[in-house]
Design a protein around this motif. Sequence first.
Motif, PDB file in Angstrom:
ATOM      1  N   VAL A  23      42.813  32.927  40.920  1.00 37.96           N
ATOM      2  CA  VAL A  23      42.146  34.234  40.808  1.00 37.96           C
ATOM      3  C   VAL A  23      43.113  35.295  41.310  1.00 37.96           C
ATOM      4  O   VAL A  23      43.621  35.207  42.428  1.00 37.96           O
ATOM      5  N   GLN A  24      43.352  36.292  40.471  1.00 38.68           N
ATOM      6  CA  GLN A  24      44.281  37.354  40.816  1.00 38.68           C
ATOM      7  C   GLN A  24      43.565  38.702  40.823  1.00 38.68           C
ATOM      8  O   GLN A  24      42.493  38.843  40.214  1.00 38.68           O
ATOM      9  N   PRO A  25      44.134  39.682  41.514  1.00 42.46           N
ATOM     10  CA  PRO A  25      43.544  41.024  41.493  1.00 42.46           C
ATOM     11  C   PRO A  25      43.353  41.499  40.058  1.00 42.46           C
ATOM     12  O   PRO A  25      44.225  41.337  39.206  1.00 42.46           O
ATOM     13  N   GLY A  26      42.187  42.054  39.789  1.00 41.73           N
ATOM     14  CA  GLY A  26      41.867  42.510  38.443  1.00 41.73           C
ATOM     15  C   GLY A  26      41.055  41.518  37.641  1.00 41.73           C
ATOM     16  O   GLY A  26      40.425  41.888  36.647  1.00 41.73           O
ATOM     17  N   ASP A  27      41.070  40.227  38.050  1.00 45.31           N
ATOM     18  CA  ASP A  27      40.251  39.222  37.373  1.00 45.31           C
ATOM     19  C   ASP A  27      38.773  39.479  37.667  1.00 45.31           C
ATOM     20  O   ASP A  27      38.429  39.983  38.751  1.00 45.31           O
ATOM     21  N   TRP A  29      36.606  37.463  38.641  1.00 49.93           N
ATOM     22  CA  TRP A  29      36.156  36.727  39.820  1.00 49.93           C
ATOM     23  C   TRP A  29      36.759  37.242  41.119  1.00 49.93           C
ATOM     24  O   TRP A  29      36.419  36.752  42.191  1.00 49.93           O
ATOM     25  N   PHE A  30      37.648  38.196  41.048  1.00 45.25           N
ATOM     26  CA  PHE A  30      38.307  38.656  42.270  1.00 45.25           C
ATOM     27  C   PHE A  30      37.348  39.436  43.151  1.00 45.25           C
ATOM     28  O   PHE A  30      36.642  40.341  42.693  1.00 45.25           O
ATOM     29  N   ALA A  31      37.318  39.089  44.433  1.00 46.99           N
ATOM     30  CA  ALA A  31      36.495  39.796  45.421  1.00 46.99           C
ATOM     31  C   ALA A  31      37.390  40.172  46.600  1.00 46.99           C
ATOM     32  O   ALA A  31      37.997  39.295  47.222  1.00 46.99           O
ATOM     33  N   ASN A  32      37.482  41.444  46.889  1.00 51.68           N
ATOM     34  CA  ASN A  32      38.310  41.908  48.004  1.00 51.68           C
ATOM     35  C   ASN A  32      37.502  41.783  49.291  1.00 51.68           C
ATOM     36  O   ASN A  32      36.798  42.707  49.707  1.00 51.68           O
ATOM     37  N   THR A  75      47.193  32.897  48.578  1.00 49.25           N
ATOM     38  CA  THR A  75      47.830  33.387  47.357  1.00 49.25           C
ATOM     39  C   THR A  75      47.113  34.621  46.825  1.00 49.25           C
ATOM     40  O   THR A  75      47.754  35.607  46.439  1.00 49.25           O
ATOM     41  N   THR A  76      45.780  34.592  46.805  1.00 50.70           N
ATOM     42  CA  THR A  76      45.018  35.740  46.307  1.00 50.70           C
ATOM     43  C   THR A  76      45.228  36.956  47.194  1.00 50.70           C
ATOM     44  O   THR A  76      45.438  38.075  46.697  1.00 50.70           O
ATOM     45  N   LEU A  77      45.194  36.760  48.517  1.00 57.39           N
ATOM     46  CA  LEU A  77      45.419  37.869  49.439  1.00 57.39           C
ATOM     47  C   LEU A  77      46.823  38.448  49.262  1.00 57.39           C
ATOM     48  O   LEU A  77      47.007  39.671  49.239  1.00 57.39           O
ATOM     49  N   ALA A  78      47.815  37.550  49.126  1.00 51.28           N
ATOM     50  CA  ALA A  78      49.193  38.015  48.980  1.00 51.28           C
ATOM     51  C   ALA A  78      49.381  38.774  47.673  1.00 51.28           C
ATOM     52  O   ALA A  78      50.017  39.834  47.636  1.00 51.28           O
ATOM     53  N   LEU A 312      30.559  34.743  45.516  1.00 51.90           N
ATOM     54  CA  LEU A 312      29.825  33.930  44.553  1.00 51.90           C
ATOM     55  C   LEU A 312      29.191  34.767  43.448  1.00 51.90           C
ATOM     56  O   LEU A 312      29.096  34.327  42.293  1.00 51.90           O
ATOM     57  N   SER A 313      28.777  35.988  43.782  1.00 56.26           N
ATOM     58  CA  SER A 313      28.116  36.823  42.766  1.00 56.26           C
ATOM     59  C   SER A 313      29.062  37.219  41.640  1.00 56.26           C
ATOM     60  O   SER A 313      28.617  37.564  40.543  1.00 56.26           O
ATOM     61  N   LYS A 314      30.382  37.164  41.921  1.00 54.24           N
ATOM     62  CA  LYS A 314      31.350  37.431  40.863  1.00 54.24           C
ATOM     63  C   LYS A 314      31.370  36.302  39.836  1.00 54.24           C
ATOM     64  O   LYS A 314      31.753  36.501  38.679  1.00 54.24           O
ATOM     65  N   ARG A 315      30.960  35.104  40.270  1.00 53.27           N
ATOM     66  CA  ARG A 315      31.076  33.916  39.429  1.00 53.27           C
ATOM     67  C   ARG A 315      29.765  33.480  38.798  1.00 53.27           C
ATOM     68  O   ARG A 315      29.789  32.775  37.786  1.00 53.27           O
TER      69      ARG A 315
END
Length: 442
Positions: A23-27, A29-32, A75-78, A312-315
């Motif tokens: 999961v990458q920023p912009g996807d 499913w991405f949740a900050n 990885t997602t945070l980075a 989870l709400s993203k998914r």
Amino acid sequence: MGEHIQARNASEAYWTLDPYAVVQPGDPWFANLETIVPREHYGVAHRLKKQLSAGPGRPDFVHVGLMGHAGVGKTTLARNALAELSRDGIAPIYINSLEAFDQSDYVFSDLMLVVAESIIRHLAALDVDIDHERLETVRQWFADEVLFETHRDQIIGSLEVSAEANTSLPFLAAFAAKLTAALKSDNEYRREIRRRTQRDPIDLVRRINLLLDAVHEGLAPRKAKLCVVFDNLEKTKLELVDRALLARSDEFRRLRTNALLFFNPACEYSPLSTPASRAFECINVPVLPVRHPGDPAELVRPEAAKAVEILLSKRLLLDAVFTDVPACIHALAHWSGGHIRDMLMIARRAVENVEPEPVTVVDIEKAGRWLGGRRTSSLRPEDFARAVAIHRTNRILDTDQDRRMLKNSCVLPYDGTEWWDMHPGVRADELFRQALREADQA
């Protein structure tokens, strides 16, 4: 990679709960999560941006360790932090350490050659022009000094790029890729490459820096600089990371590039030689702060529950998958201990067991105990008394037992006032509970 859909029911939720999906920023499913959890308990991206962004007195280049268990979201945070830093001129080059190195044997010179190959391979994407003389210097080093003439000719003969174009970027990229591929298994090429490159590690770094200087010269009009990211390094053997990197950190820090290195917590808290924080500036990636020190074992802090709910709400549609959303979110946060991948594994196991029916709290508890059984199976009989001591003191020590429990995520790290506790699935196991009773009676 499948489409990032939002599951509309429990039957659709299985793949949307994939714990290994990238999961990458912009996807979708991405949740900050850093917008939800207080910085003092989870400010990873903030600290990373502070290290890598420009600022008064900042060195030209910094080398930062990102330390945390596999599956906690490093990885997602980075990638999120680096995506924001790209606006400030940080140009990341990602190296997948699991694919780049022989997982049974790699050394410092292998790391340096992979850095060089990765930079050359990314030059076209970076849209950086290097003049003919610079390319020829790099080509000569690879072809004439790193390899025997016979090996060099064999590699050149295997390339699809014509030898007449041997000072072109495509030729150099293809040649470097063939050379580093030889490092992934024990063969005559690798033995000779290592003999030649390990004779003078300072000169090896100097050669890489000549390439880095040329790239940064090309990036200068954009006020940009590279950041080499060693992703998945924490998943390789601790003894190899220690030998190839931590014990050679003085040489590595000579590289004229920014670098981000992923470390297992055992590299810091139970090191084989050099603790990670003595080699590099390190940022800890904790699990979600489901509890604070002194909180009851069953408590889940509201900010952690909110983070799980948003993730989870993203998914999936929560009301369609769970019978009682708040109670199920609480149970997932508790049984995972705040470990993101474990939370997804538990939710997925619960869905798998009951779909097409929606998931209940009881289903999550069963799945949590199932995961706990997997964690506990990595322990030895003598580990349980030590596990009880960690649970009660919230501290870890530099011992073989603690190193093994860290490696297998039986112990979880929490931030704020840094502290540790056994994974909830381990604490629920009867062997742990028996050790707890014996400690009470002692």
